[in-house]
Design a protein around this motif. Structure first.
Motif, PDB file in Angstrom:
ATOM      1  N   ASN A 557       7.119 -30.737  29.161  1.00 44.93           N
ATOM      2  CA  ASN A 557       5.857 -30.094  29.540  1.00 44.93           C
ATOM      3  C   ASN A 557       6.062 -28.587  29.693  1.00 44.93           C
ATOM      4  O   ASN A 557       7.191 -28.078  29.663  1.00 44.93           O
ATOM      5  CB  ASN A 557       5.265 -30.725  30.799  1.00 44.93           C
ATOM      6  CG  ASN A 557       6.114 -30.459  32.047  1.00 44.93           C
ATOM      7  OD1 ASN A 557       7.235 -29.973  31.967  1.00 44.93           O
ATOM      8  ND2 ASN A 557       5.567 -30.808  33.197  1.00 44.93           N
ATOM      9  N   GLU A 558       4.976 -27.863  29.861  1.00 46.70           N
ATOM     10  CA  GLU A 558       5.037 -26.397  29.924  1.00 46.70           C
ATOM     11  C   GLU A 558       5.871 -25.927  31.111  1.00 46.70           C
ATOM     12  O   GLU A 558       6.607 -24.936  31.007  1.00 46.70           O
ATOM     13  CB  GLU A 558       3.626 -25.825  30.015  1.00 46.70           C
ATOM     14  CG  GLU A 558       2.787 -26.019  28.757  1.00 46.70           C
ATOM     15  CD  GLU A 558       1.356 -25.568  28.954  1.00 46.70           C
ATOM     16  OE1 GLU A 558       0.890 -24.737  28.156  1.00 46.70           O
ATOM     17  OE2 GLU A 558       0.712 -26.055  29.905  1.00 46.70           O
ATOM     18  N   THR A 559       5.764 -26.638  32.240  1.00 46.22           N
ATOM     19  CA  THR A 559       6.540 -26.242  33.422  1.00 46.22           C
ATOM     20  C   THR A 559       8.033 -26.332  33.150  1.00 46.22           C
ATOM     21  O   THR A 559       8.802 -25.440  33.532  1.00 46.22           O
ATOM     22  CB  THR A 559       6.159 -27.128  34.620  1.00 46.22           C
ATOM     23  OG1 THR A 559       4.785 -26.917  34.944  1.00 46.22           O
ATOM     24  CG2 THR A 559       7.008 -26.810  35.839  1.00 46.22           C
ATOM     25  N   THR A 567       9.977 -20.395  25.842  1.00 47.45           N
ATOM     26  CA  THR A 567       8.534 -20.289  25.649  1.00 47.45           C
ATOM     27  C   THR A 567       8.073 -21.584  24.991  1.00 47.45           C
ATOM     28  O   THR A 567       8.885 -22.401  24.542  1.00 47.45           O
ATOM     29  CB  THR A 567       8.175 -19.098  24.746  1.00 47.45           C
ATOM     30  OG1 THR A 567       8.693 -19.336  23.426  1.00 47.45           O
ATOM     31  CG2 THR A 567       8.761 -17.800  25.306  1.00 47.45           C
ATOM     32  N   THR A 568       6.765 -21.766  24.942  1.00 51.21           N
ATOM     33  CA  THR A 568       6.261 -22.992  24.326  1.00 51.21           C
ATOM     34  C   THR A 568       6.628 -23.066  22.851  1.00 51.21           C
ATOM     35  O   THR A 568       6.766 -24.158  22.288  1.00 51.21           O
ATOM     36  CB  THR A 568       4.733 -23.069  24.483  1.00 51.21           C
ATOM     37  OG1 THR A 568       4.140 -21.871  23.957  1.00 51.21           O
ATOM     38  CG2 THR A 568       4.351 -23.238  25.947  1.00 51.21           C
ATOM     39  N   GLU A 569       6.810 -21.898  22.213  1.00 52.74           N
ATOM     40  CA  GLU A 569       7.177 -21.895  20.796  1.00 52.74           C
ATOM     41  C   GLU A 569       8.683 -22.099  20.612  1.00 52.74           C
ATOM     42  O   GLU A 569       9.122 -22.875  19.767  1.00 52.74           O
ATOM     43  CB  GLU A 569       6.736 -20.592  20.132  1.00 52.74           C
ATOM     44  CG  GLU A 569       5.227 -20.447  19.961  1.00 52.74           C
ATOM     45  CD  GLU A 569       4.533 -20.090  21.269  1.00 52.74           C
ATOM     46  OE1 GLU A 569       5.226 -19.599  22.206  1.00 52.74           O
ATOM     47  OE2 GLU A 569       3.309 -20.329  21.371  1.00 52.74           O
ATOM     48  N   THR A 570       9.497 -21.379  21.408  1.00 55.19           N
ATOM     49  CA  THR A 570      10.948 -21.467  21.211  1.00 55.19           C
ATOM     50  C   THR A 570      11.535 -22.773  21.711  1.00 55.19           C
ATOM     51  O   THR A 570      12.670 -23.123  21.369  1.00 55.19           O
ATOM     52  CB  THR A 570      11.654 -20.297  21.926  1.00 55.19           C
ATOM     53  OG1 THR A 570      11.387 -20.379  23.343  1.00 55.19           O
ATOM     54  CG2 THR A 570      11.172 -18.960  21.388  1.00 55.19           C
ATOM     55  N   GLY A 587       8.357 -31.077  20.710  1.00 52.37           N
ATOM     56  CA  GLY A 587       7.054 -30.567  21.097  1.00 52.37           C
ATOM     57  C   GLY A 587       6.991 -30.205  22.568  1.00 52.37           C
ATOM     58  O   GLY A 587       7.882 -30.543  23.362  1.00 52.37           O
ATOM     59  N   VAL A 588       5.932 -29.489  22.944  1.00 54.99           N
ATOM     60  CA  VAL A 588       5.652 -29.121  24.336  1.00 54.99           C
ATOM     61  C   VAL A 588       4.227 -29.563  24.640  1.00 54.99           C
ATOM     62  O   VAL A 588       3.282 -29.155  23.949  1.00 54.99           O
ATOM     63  CB  VAL A 588       5.796 -27.602  24.567  1.00 54.99           C
ATOM     64  CG1 VAL A 588       5.439 -27.250  26.009  1.00 54.99           C
ATOM     65  CG2 VAL A 588       7.205 -27.136  24.234  1.00 54.99           C
TER      66      VAL A 588
END
Length: 789
Positions: A557-559, A567-570, A587-588
Motif C-alpha cells: 500500500n502507499e503507506t 515512491t508509488t512509481e519506483t 503494484g502499489v
C-alpha cells in the motif's frame, strides 16, 4: 418518639401530594438508575471469581514492545512448550495449556459448529468448571477424550446417555465422551461447548518441545504465598535456554485471572475485555442522576420551607427544640427516600429486560452480590434521605418564632442557594447532552469517510476444513453460475480487519531498513481481490493467475511505500526477500482502512497465494438478494459439511465500532433521564414560584401587564440560570470530548455547532417546563387571585 416522627412525617407527605409525587418520582428514577448500573458493575467485577483458586490463577501474557498490533503490544498466546516447564516450576501448584477454537461436531446427520477448547489433562485442575458426570482428574487423559457441556450433549444425543459414545470432529476424527460439564457461568472470560484432549492434536505435539510458535494459552495456579515476581524471573531463566533470541524483545508477565475481563487489551487472548472506563463512566453518570434527584428534593424543600415557617414557630412556642424539629424534617426526607426506593426497584425491574438486552448480558438485579446488594441499597437510601433533607432540616430548625409568627414566612434568604443548585443540575445535564452529540457526530463522521474499498453488497463466507479449501476452484465455478453473483475472491482476511503481521528483512533500496526488521501487516489474496472490493491501484498492476505470479508476487500500500522511502512509481519492480526467495513488487494499492479508525493506516503487504485463502468474498447484485443467497447456500451444501454462515461486510465494519455505538446509546439514554430529572425539579420550583407570586401577578394584570410580559417575567430568572449552567458545562464538556476524540486517528472537528445545539436544546426544554406554569398563571383571573390572598 420515633413512632411519632414517622406518623407526623407521613401525614405531612400525604398533605402535599403534588410535591411528594415530584420528590418520589425524581428520587425513584435516580435510585432506579443506581440499581441498574450497580447491578451491571457488580456483574462485570464478578468475572472469573467463581473459581476455587481465583486469587492464585494467572494467565501468562507475552509483552513485546517492538511488536505493536492494532495499538497493543501484549499477547495472550504463548509457546506450547512452556506448559510442562510451568508445572515443574517452584511455587506453581499446577498449570494448563489450551487453545480455543471452533469445530464441527457431528453425530449421524446432525452437525453443529461450536466453539470449544483443546486442553491438556490439567485443565480441570486449574479451572473450577464442575463435571455433572465423569472424573475431572482423568477426563482428558486419553488422546481421543472429549467432555461436552450439558446443552451440547443434549443437542447431539437427546435423552440418550452420552458417556462412552463417540462424536466426530471436523469430519476427520472420532472422540469418546468421558464427561458432562455444567454450563460455563456467564461470568467466565471464556466459554466452551466442549473440552477436547489436546494430546491428539498434531500441531500441538509438533511444537511441544519448542518455543518458536506461540498459539496457546498458558495458565498457572500459584502455591499460597508464592510471589508472582519469582515466577516471572524463572521464566527469564527459561528463555535463556529455550528462546535466547527473544531476550530483550520479549517478556512474559503474569496477569491475574480476575483482571482479565476488566484489564488492558490483549491480542489473540481468550475472552474479550471490557473497557473499565465504560463502567466508571456509567457509574459516574448514575451517581450524577441520583445527585440531581437529591438536589431536586433539597431545592423544593428549601423553597417550601417559607410556607412551613408558621408551623415551625408554633412548634417552638409550644416547647419544640431545634434538634427535635430537625429530626422531624429529616424523618420526612428519609420516609420520602424509602418510598422512592420502592418506586426505584419497580422502575428497575421494568427496565431490566431492555437494559440487559442492550448490554447483551444476563443481568440480575443485585448482580452476584445477592442479599448484601439490597442491604447496601437500604443503607444508601438512608444516606440519600439524610443528604437530601439535612439542609432543609437545618434551615427550618433555626427559624425564629417571632419572625415566623409575625409574617407567616421565614426570611431566610435562600434564593441564592436554590439558584446554585439549579445551575449545578443543568450544567450536568448539558454536559451529557454535549457528550451524546459529540459521539453521534463522530460515528456519523466514520460512516461518511471513504474507506478505500466498496463494502456494500459483499458477503463473506469463511472456509473451514482442508477438504473445503481444496475444492475452492469447483466452488468458484459453481458460484459463477448463481444468478446475482458478480465476482468471487478469496483472501486470508477480510479487508475490514487484517490481523496478521510480520517483520520481513532485506527491503531493497532502503538502507535504514535493509537487513533490519520492518513491522508490516500482511494478507494473501487471489487475483480477483481488488476487483471484488473496487480498490484502486496507484501504480503497477493487479495480480494475474499466471505461473510468474504464482511463484511469488507482492503489492504494497502507499503507506508501506512511503515509509520504505519509495515512491508509488519506483516501488514497482523492487524486491522483498521472503524466506529464501526474492519476490517482486508488481503494484502499489491506494491506502484503505483495514482497521478501525482509532488507528492510522499502517504499512501493508499483499501477497498472491490463491491456495492459502480461507475467506471467500462474494460481490452480489442488489436485486433479489434472497434468491442469490439461496443459490450460494446450495453450492456450499454440495461441498461442505459445515453450516452455511455468511456475513455482510458492512455489518463487519459496523462491528468495529460496537463499543462506541453502545457508549453513544448509553449516554443518550442517561441524558434523557438526566434532563427529565432536572426538568422535574424545575417544574416543582416553577409551580412553587407561581404560587408565591399569585398576588403580584394579579396586581400586574390589573395594572395592564400583558400575558407575554408576565410569562417573560416569570421565566426570565430560570432561563438565566440555564444560560449560566451552559457557560459552566461547555468548557468542561469541550475538554472531555477532545480527550475522547484523541483516541481516534481520524476524527471529526469539535466545532461550536454541537455546543450551540446543546445549549439551545437545554434552553428550549427549560422554557417549555417553566413556560407552561408561567402561562397558566398569567392567564388566571386577577380578581380571584387578589380575593384569595
Amino acid at each position: 418518639m420515633l413512632k411519632n416522627y414517622f406518623k407526623v412525617a407521613l401525614r405531612s407527605i400525604l398533605k402535599r401530594p403534588g410535591t411528594t409525587a415530584i420528590n418520589v418520582t425524581g428520587l425513584g428514577v435516580g435510585l432506579a438508575c443506581a440499581i441498574l448500573v450497580l447491578s451491571y458493575i457488580q456483574t462485570e467485577r464478578a468475572y472469573d471469581r467463581f473459581h476455587d483458586n481465583a486469587d492464585r490463577i494467572y494467565r501468562v501474557v507475552k509483552h513485546e514492545p517492538n511488536n505493536v498490533f492494532q495499538g497493543v503490544d501484549r499477547y495472550g498466546v504463548t509457546p506450547a512448550g512452556m506448559g510442562p516447564h510451568l508445572r515443574n516450576a517452584a511455587g506453581v501448584e499446577t498449570a494448563s495449556t489450551f487453545s480455543q477454537r471452533p469445530s464441527l461436531l457431528q453425530r449421524g446427520e446432525d452437525g453443529f459448529v461450536e466453539t470449544g477448547v483443546l486442553a491438556d489433562p490439567h485443565f480441570f485442575d486449574v479451572f473450577s468448571f464442575p463435571l455433572l458426570r465423569g472424573d475431572p482428574a482423568t477426563a482428558l487423559d486419553d488422546p481421543d477424550a472429549v467432555v461436552l457441556t450439558a446443552s451440547m450433549a443434549e443437542k447431539l444425543f437427546g435423552n440418550a446417555d452420552p458417556i462412552g459414545q463417540t462424536v466426530r470432529f471436523d469430519d476427520r476424527a472420532d472422540y469418546t465422551v468421558t464427561g458432562i460439564a455444567a454450563e460455563p457461568p456467564e461470568t467466565s472470560h471464556f466459554s466452551f461447548a466442549f473440552v477436547r484432549s489436546i494430546l491428539s492434536d498434531a500441531y500441538y505435539q509438533d511444537n511441544l518441545g519448542s518455543w518458536t510458535s506461540s498459539s496457546w494459552s498458558n495458565y498457572v495456579v500459584l502455591e499460597p504465598g508464592h510471589e508472582v515476581a519469582a515466577l516471572e524471573a524463572h521464566l527469564v531463566s527459561l528463555m535463556e535456554v529455550h528462546q535466547p533470541e527473544a531476550i530483550g524483545e520479549t517478556q512474559y508477565v503474569m496477569q491475574p485471572i480476575t483482571a482479565i475481563h476488566l484489564g488492558d487489551p490483549v491480542n489473540f487472548g481468550t475472552g474479550e475485555p471490557v473497557d473499565v472506563r465504560l463502567l466508571y463512566l456509567f457509574g459516574a453518570i448514575a451517581l450524577v442522576i441520583l445527585l440531581l434527584a437529591c438536589v431536586n428534593y433539597t431545592n423544593l424543600a428549601v423553597a417550601r420551607s417559607t410556607l412551613r415557617a408558621r408551623e415551625v414557630g408554633v412548634r417552638k412556642v409550644l416547647g419544640g427544640r431545634p434538634r427535635q424539629l430537625a429530626g422531624q424534617y429529616l424523618g420526612e426526607s428519609i420516609v420520602t427516600a424509602f418510598l422512592a426506593l420502592g418506586v426505584g426497584f419497580g422502575l428497575a425491574a421494568l427496565a431490566r429486560p431492555a437494559f440487559a438486552l442492550w448490554l447483551e448480558r444476563d443481568l440480575v438485579l443485585g448482580g452476584p452480590m445477592g442479599w448484601p446488594f439490597f442491604v447496601v441499597m437500604l443503607g444508601g437510601t438512608l444516606v440519600v434521605g439524610i443528604l437530601a433533607g439535612a439542609y432543609p432540616a437545618y434551615v427550618l430548625a433555626r427559624v425564629r418564632p417571632s419572625e415566623a409568627l409575625g409574617s407567616g414566612e421565614a426570611p431566610l434568604g435562600r434564593a441564592r442557594l436554590r439558584a446554585l443548585l439549579v445551575v449545578g443540575q443543568y450544567a450536568a445535564a448539558i454536559g451529557l447532552v454535549i457528550g451524546s452529540l459529540v459521539i453521534y457526530q463522530q460515528m456519523a463522521f466514520i460512516q461518511s469517510q471513504p474507506l478505500g474499498f466498496d463494502k456494500e453488497h459483499v458477503v463473506g463466507l469463511r472456509l473451514r476444513g482442508v477438504d473445503v479449501q481444496q475444492e475452492l476452484p469447483g466452488f468458484r465455478a459453481a458460484l459463477a453460475e448463481v444468478p446475482g453473483v458478480v465476482r468471487v475472491s478469496g483472501a486470508t482476511d477480510l479487508p475490514t480487519n487484517i490481523r496478521a503481521s510480520s517483520t520481513l528483512a532485506a527491503w531493497e533500496g532502503h538502507p535504514e531498513v535493509e537487513g533490519e526488521e520492518f513491522p508490516i501487516y500482511q494478507v494473501f489474496v487471489d487475483h480477483e481481490f481488488f476487483e471484488v472490493y473496487n480498490m484502486s491501484l496507484a501504480s503497477g498492476r493487479s495480480f494475474r493467475p499466471t505461473p510468474a505470479d504464482s511463484s511469488g508476487a507482492f503489492i504494497v500500500n502507499e503507506t508501506a511505500a512511503n515509509q520504505l522511502g519509495w515512491t508509488t512509481e519506483t516501488a514497482v519492480g523492487k524486491t522483498v526477500q521472503w524466506g529464501e526467495q526474492d519476490v517482486p513488487v508488481v503494484g502499489v494499492v491506494e491506502d484503505f482502512h483495514m482497521h478501525a479508525m482509532h488507528l492510522p493506516i499502517a504499512p501493508l503487504l499483499i501477497g498472491y497465494a490463491p491456495n492459502w485463502v480461507n475467506q471467500v468474498s462474494i460481490r452480489v447484485a442488489s436485486s433479489d438478494l434472497p434468491e442469490t443467497l439461496a443459490g450460494i447456500e446450495a453450492a456450499w451444501a454440495e461441498r461442505s459439511p459445515y453450516p452455511f454462515e455468511v456475513t455482510f461486510l458492512d455489518e463487519e465494519f459496523d462491528a468495529l465500532y460496537k463499543a462506541e455505538a453502545k457508549l453513544g446509546q448509553g449516554i443518550g439514554y442517561f441524558t434523557i433521564i438526566a434532563l427529565f430529572v432536572a426538568c422535574l425539579g424545575l417544574f416543582g420550583l416553577a409551580t412553587h414560584a407561581a404560587e408565591q407570586r399569585t398576588r403580584e401577578i394579579g396586581i400586574r394584570k390589573v395594572l395592564g401587564a400583558s400575558v407575554a410580559g408576565l410569562v417573560g417575567l416569570m421565566s426570565r430568572g430560570f432561563l438565566k440560570l440555564v444560560g449560566l449552567a451552559f457557560l459552566i458545562a461547555a468548557p468542561v464538556a469541550y475538554v472531555s470530548a477532545a480527550r475522547w476524540l484523541d483516541g481516534f486517528a481520524y476524527r471529526t472537528d469539535l466545532g461550536v455547532g454541537v455546543f450551540v445545539l446543546a445549549g439551545g436544546l437545554a434552553l428550549v426544554v427549560a422554557l417549555v417546563t417553566v413556560g407552561g406554569h408561567a402561562l397558566r398563571a398569567a392567564l388566571s383571573d386577577p380578581v380571584r387571585a387578589l380575593r384569595s390572598d
